[in-house]
Design a protein around this motif. Sequence first.
Motif, short mmCIF file in Angstrom:
data_model
loop_
_atom_site.label_atom_id
_atom_site.label_comp_id
_atom_site.label_asym_id
_atom_site.label_seq_id
_atom_site.Cartn_x
_atom_site.Cartn_y
_atom_site.Cartn_z
N LYS A 100 35.67 -8.29 7.09
CA LYS A 100 35.18 -9.27 6.12
C LYS A 100 34.62 -10.53 6.78
O LYS A 100 34.18 -11.44 6.10
CB LYS A 100 36.27 -9.61 5.11
CG LYS A 100 36.59 -8.41 4.23
CD LYS A 100 37.17 -8.79 2.92
CE LYS A 100 37.29 -7.52 2.07
NZ LYS A 100 37.67 -7.79 0.71
N ASN A 123 31.08 0.80 -0.23
CA ASN A 123 31.00 0.15 -1.54
C ASN A 123 31.09 -1.36 -1.49
O ASN A 123 31.04 -2.02 -2.53
CB ASN A 123 32.12 0.69 -2.45
CG ASN A 123 31.96 2.17 -2.71
OD1 ASN A 123 30.84 2.66 -2.81
ND2 ASN A 123 33.07 2.88 -2.82
N GLU A 124 31.26 -1.94 -0.30
CA GLU A 124 31.34 -3.38 -0.16
C GLU A 124 30.28 -3.85 0.82
O GLU A 124 29.90 -3.13 1.73
CB GLU A 124 32.73 -3.80 0.32
CG GLU A 124 33.83 -3.44 -0.68
CD GLU A 124 35.15 -4.08 -0.31
OE1 GLU A 124 35.17 -5.29 -0.08
OE2 GLU A 124 36.14 -3.34 -0.24
N TYR A 149 29.88 -5.38 3.57
CA TYR A 149 30.43 -5.80 4.85
C TYR A 149 30.14 -4.75 5.91
O TYR A 149 29.79 -3.61 5.61
CB TYR A 149 31.96 -6.01 4.76
CG TYR A 149 32.36 -7.14 3.88
CD1 TYR A 149 32.23 -8.46 4.31
CD2 TYR A 149 32.86 -6.91 2.61
CE1 TYR A 149 32.60 -9.51 3.48
CE2 TYR A 149 33.23 -7.96 1.79
CZ TYR A 149 33.10 -9.25 2.23
OH TYR A 149 33.45 -10.28 1.41
#
Length: 53
Positions: free
Chosen positions: A5, A20-21, A23
């Motif tokens: 992150k 899905n993120e 990062y």
Amino acid sequence: MKINKSIGCTIDECKYHAKNESYCSLDHINVVKHENKATSQEATDCGSFESKK
């Protein structure tokens, strides 16, 4: 896949993209320039990019 992150990324074509993120999953990235003197954002790139296969 581990999500880092501390490294945001929207390039989902990269094999290190965190699915899905937005990062990166790498511990660190290598930022490179493609001009002798970087004077704009467009003069730099993520040198750690690898295409999904």
